[in-house]
Design a protein around this motif. Structure first.
Motif, PDB file in Angstrom:
ATOM      1  N   PRO A  64      35.993  41.930  42.390  1.00 40.04           N
ATOM      2  CA  PRO A  64      36.781  40.963  41.624  1.00 40.04           C
ATOM      3  C   PRO A  64      37.274  41.489  40.283  1.00 40.04           C
ATOM      4  CG  PRO A  64      34.459  40.414  41.496  1.00 40.04           C
ATOM      5  CD  PRO A  64      34.575  41.517  42.497  1.00 40.04           C
TER       6      PRO A  64
ATOM      7  N   ASN B 208      35.769  35.412  42.449  1.00 37.11           N
ATOM      8  CA  ASN B 208      36.949  35.866  41.706  1.00 37.11           C
ATOM      9  C   ASN B 208      36.586  36.715  40.496  1.00 37.11           C
ATOM     10  OD1 ASN B 208      35.851  33.632  40.387  1.00 37.11           O
ATOM     11  ND2 ASN B 208      37.827  32.944  39.595  1.00 37.11           N
TER      12      ASN B 208
ATOM     13  N   GLU C 121      42.487  35.509  41.898  1.00 43.54           N
ATOM     14  CA  GLU C 121      42.314  35.201  43.315  1.00 43.54           C
ATOM     15  C   GLU C 121      40.843  35.020  43.659  1.00 43.54           C
ATOM     16  OE1 GLU C 121      44.843  34.629  45.259  1.00 43.54           O
ATOM     17  OE2 GLU C 121      46.355  35.265  43.785  1.00 43.54           O
ATOM     18  N   GLY C 122      40.566  33.970  44.433  1.00 46.03           N
ATOM     19  CA  GLY C 122      39.216  33.748  44.918  1.00 46.03           C
ATOM     20  C   GLY C 122      38.537  32.578  44.247  1.00 46.03           C
TER      21      GLY C 122
ATOM     22  N   TRP D 119      35.181  30.841  42.463  1.00 48.09           N
ATOM     23  CA  TRP D 119      34.081  31.328  41.617  1.00 48.09           C
ATOM     24  C   TRP D 119      32.793  31.368  42.415  1.00 48.09           C
ATOM     25  CZ3 TRP D 119      29.267  30.252  39.838  1.00 48.09           C
ATOM     26  CH2 TRP D 119      28.838  30.972  38.722  1.00 48.09           C
TER      27      TRP D 119
ATOM     28  N   GLY E  52      39.222  35.909  37.415  1.00 50.18           N
ATOM     29  CA  GLY E  52      40.176  36.553  38.309  1.00 50.18           C
ATOM     30  C   GLY E  52      41.148  35.567  38.919  1.00 50.18           C
TER      31      GLY E  52
ATOM     32  N   HIS F 267      43.215  39.286  35.760  1.00 54.83           N
ATOM     33  CA  HIS F 267      42.441  38.171  35.224  1.00 54.83           C
ATOM     34  C   HIS F 267      43.272  37.421  34.185  1.00 54.83           C
ATOM     35  CE1 HIS F 267      37.950  38.906  36.199  1.00 54.83           C
ATOM     36  NE2 HIS F 267      38.678  39.572  37.107  1.00 54.83           N
TER      37      HIS F 267
END
Length: 274
Positions: free
Chosen positions: A234, A147, A141-142, A144, A139, A239
Motif C-alpha cells: 500500500p 490501503n 486505493e483499497g 483500510w 492510500g 496517498h
C-alpha cells in the motif's frame, strides 16, 4: 594542518553534502494558507460528523479557517445536534443525540495525491488532555488498512507518534510500525508553545518520519506487503493527506477538564519530489 583549518574543511564538506542532498528535492505542491477565509477548495475538503475511532468531536467546516498566514483548526466545547441519532442504537455514531464538541479535519482526497516525496508541515499543536492532532496520509486505493496509513504526526496522552499501518489477515486490523516519543524528552517546558517541522521522506524503499530533523521512525517497504495479498504494497501507490484535530475517542484521553477553544495552527504544508 591546524585544528581550526580541519574544522573549517569539515564544516564546508558537511554544508556541501547537506545542500547537495536537499537540492535534489523540487517543490511540486504547497499550501501556505496566505488567503484569509476557508481552506482552498482546490486542495481540501472537510470531513463531516462523527467519522472514526469513537471520537467525541463533530467535524464541521466552520472549525477550519485561514487567518494571518496560518491554517487554524479550532476545537470547541459546544453542543450540536446529531442528525443521525437513533434512540437505543448500539452504534457509536447513532447513540448520541448531541455532540458536546466540534472540530475539523480537512483532506486532499480526490483533489491532490502523491506517490513518494518529501512531505513537510510546520505547525504548533495543542498538547493538553483530550487533544489528538494529526498530519497523516491514506492510500487512494483499497479499504483500510489495506490501503496503507502513514502518521507523519499524531499526538495524544503526552506522546508524539510516528506510524505506518498496512493489512493483516484480519479485516479492519492492521500491522503497525509504531514509535512513541514523550514530549518531556525534549527537555523544553515551552515545546508545546512553539512551531515545529514534521517531515516524511518516502521513496520506493522506505518511509522515514522526522520532527525537527530528529528521526522518529524508519519503515522498510519490503516488510509492508499486505498479508492477505502479498503482491500489494500500500505504500507503493499515491496517498492523499489529512490534517485534523480529534478529541477524546479511542486514544485521545479525557478533555472534560481542558479549557476550550483549542487550536492546532499550521504555517504551511509542502510536498517535494525528485
Amino acid at each position: 594542518m591546524s585544528v581550526v583549518t580541519k574544522g573549517l574543511l569539515l564544516l564546508a564538506l558537511f554544508s556541501f553534502n547537506f545542500y547537495s542532498a536537499n537540492a535534489q528535492w523540487k517543490l511540486v505542491w504547497a499550501d501556505e494558507f496566505n488567503m484569509d477565509g476557508k481552506p482552498n477548495p482546490a486542495n481540501w475538503k472537510g470531513e463531516q460528523g462523527f467519522v472514526r475511532n469513537h471520537e467525541q468531536q463533530w467535524y464541521q467546516d466552520a472549525n477550519a479557517y485561514c487567518k494571518d498566514g496560518k491554517l487554524i483548526i479550532e476545537a470547541k466545547r459546544e453542543k450540536v445536534i446529531n442528525p443521525k441519532y437513533v434512540a437505543n442504537s448500539s452504534h457509536w455514531k447513532e447513540n448520541r443525540e448531541y455532540s458536546e464538541y466540534t472540530s475539523a479535519s480537512i483532506i486532499t482526497a480526490k483533489k491532490q495525491s502523491w506517490q513518494y516525496g518529501r512531505f513537510e508541515m510546520k505547525a504548533k499543536i495543542d498538547t493538553r488532555p483530550g487533544m489528538w492532532p494529526a498530519f497523516w496520509t491514506l492510500g487512494n486505493e483499497g479499504q483500510w488498512p489495506e490501503n496503507g496509513e502513514i502518521d507523519i504526526m499524531e499526538y495524544y496522552r503526552g506522546d508524539l507518534l510516528a506510524n505506518a499501518v498496512w493489512g493483516s489477515m484480519e479485516q479492519y486490523k492492521g500491522i503497525w510500525s509504531t514509535t512513541k516519543k514523550p514530549i518531556t524528552e525534549f527537555n523544553d517546558p515551552e515545546w508545546s508553545n512553539k512551531f515545529h517541522i514534521w517531515r516524511m521522506d518516502w521513496d520506493e524503499k522506505s518511509i522515514k518520519l522526522y520532527v525537527d530533523d530528529l528521526l522518529l521512525n524508519s519503515i522498510d517497504l519490503e516488510k509492508t506487503y499486505n498479508a492477505k495479498d502479498p503482491k500489494k504494497n500500500p505504500f507503493r501507490q499515491p496517498h492523499y493527506m489529512l490534517v485534523g484535530m480529534a478529541i477524546g475517542g479511542d486514544n485521545g484521553g479525557d478533555p472534560s477538564k481542558t479549557e476550550f477553544p483549542a487550536k492546532y495552527e499550521i504555517d504551511y504544508v509542502r510536498v517535494y519530489q525528485k
